[in-house]
Enzyme design. Sequence first.
Site: not given
Length: 592
Positions: A302-306
């Site tokens: 999820g958003s930790t990949m951003k």
Amino acid sequence: MQLTQRNVNKRIHIIHYTILAIIFGLLTRLFYLQVIEHEELKKKAENQQRRPIALSKKRGLITDRNGDKNVLAIDTRSISLYAYPKEYNLEKVSMEKMAEKISPIIGKDLQKTKKTLSTRSFIWLKRQLPESYISQIKALKLPGINYVFESKRVYPKKELASSLLGFTGIDNQGLTGIEHSFESVLTGKTEQEKIFLDARGYEVLSQENKAQVTTSKAKTNKIRLTLDENIQHIAERELKKGLDEYKAKRGAAIIMDLDNGDLLALATYPNYDINQYSKFLENPKNWETIKNWAVTDVYEPGSTMKIFSFAAALEKKKTSLNEVIVCPGAIKVDHWTVHDHGTSPSQVRYLKPLDIIKTSSNVGTSIVTRRIPTAEHRDILLKFGFGKPTDSSLSGEVGGIVPKLPWVASRQSTISFGQGIAVTPLQIVTAMSAIVRKGIRIEPRIIKEIVDNDDKVIKQYKSNEIRTLSEDTAEKMRELLIAVVEDKEGTGRATKIPGYVIGGKTGTADKVENGRYSSNVISSFLGFYPAEKPRILEFVLYDSPQTAHFASMTAVPVFKNIASDIIKYLHIPPSQPEELLDKVKRKKLENQ
């Protein structure tokens, strides 16, 4: 008829020669047995009087980073009961009576005990009984029933680090976890011991003329982990509290020392008492608890990949911190809709990279990341360590999934915000180390050193360090991640600890179940502190929380609780002491 002297002499001679012949025959037979057949008869005698028994291996200690004062796994002495039913004529004793005496000791019912005793060859009756059973066994006085001392693995801390340590089998062989991965380090050679038995099957003496034989005194080594027992306890305690509060399926927490890559804690919850693992495994579903899923299972981050998407864009000069990016509430990419939480499709925002990160904009991340050529995008993800196991050497660790090229636009878009790519919790921690260590990724270290029984260091482990990003890109990303916590609009605002600057990123990812996205989520927070000179990297994840949905409401408060205790334990000084003073003043005013 009277015997003449001649006849008497003749008979005496016959008797004399007969006796000589018998003596000669006996001597010949004796010579044959003693000399010609000596070796063969010796072997037969040894086979009848001595029986080899393969005993459980002896294993070295496993301790935390502080050595023998914090032992996590140790061998203790136990006794194992065995029998040679056929060879020693157990049939002359009533099987019924034997079973009645033995069944209470070995914990089997009468019929099963009788069946066990009826076997034709060597049989273990019960392995690894407490030493307190010795008096009961000696009181049996049954032919062919004997015992030996064996090593039994014991875990003094019970549940602590259970999925990491793993456990051993009945022969004291490592089956899972550290016990399995470092089997050759922890154990000596397996040797067969020989015991002496009399004609009735009673054990007499060992080869060394001592009492019942014990596990071979093989040389073993000790493993010192990088774990800190106290930090591991803090992580497991807070994970449990969060799991109970949010009704999650499971949780994980990883604490890394950024100076050297040491894993100070690697916790999963639920956990289990390792000493009772065999009972725990009676239910096959419990394997999900036993395995170290922080390295064996993958999830979409999820958003930790951003974090890594924007790092790639900055590294490839596809954006700058001052760029203003037009971000509609929703966009179409290859007929797939990308939208931002909490915005309408018609809403348009003008966001800088800092705003995109702190508000966790999918649209902004997709727009910026798709400027990177797909081959370059994939290459930098591989440089972060995604797609392959770390150097931890942990049992069962997998490498995750970075899709192969070519990527269509929608594939690159979803990967940018953490869908369509799979990672392990330990992988994402390792990747994050590159951001907070000025662009140099450090591989995790779980084994500090191997030492012998005299505490002489045999081998020290050192973490590999790999240049992943430029120092300039890493510094810019550090600034963006600090804003996630320090800025009032940041999704990680609840992590804020007075007196300390923290950086990090939330992640709330839809969970894939049965091949499709479900209503469940994976919520996580990946952060570091103190942010000015990062010392600790911390990751908290919850799988399928039910009473709260977003990471800001689940992983973030647990991260804060763990961080607060670690800061106190490690005596990390505050970088903003004025905030602590303000807090004290507010409390005084509240109490007036």
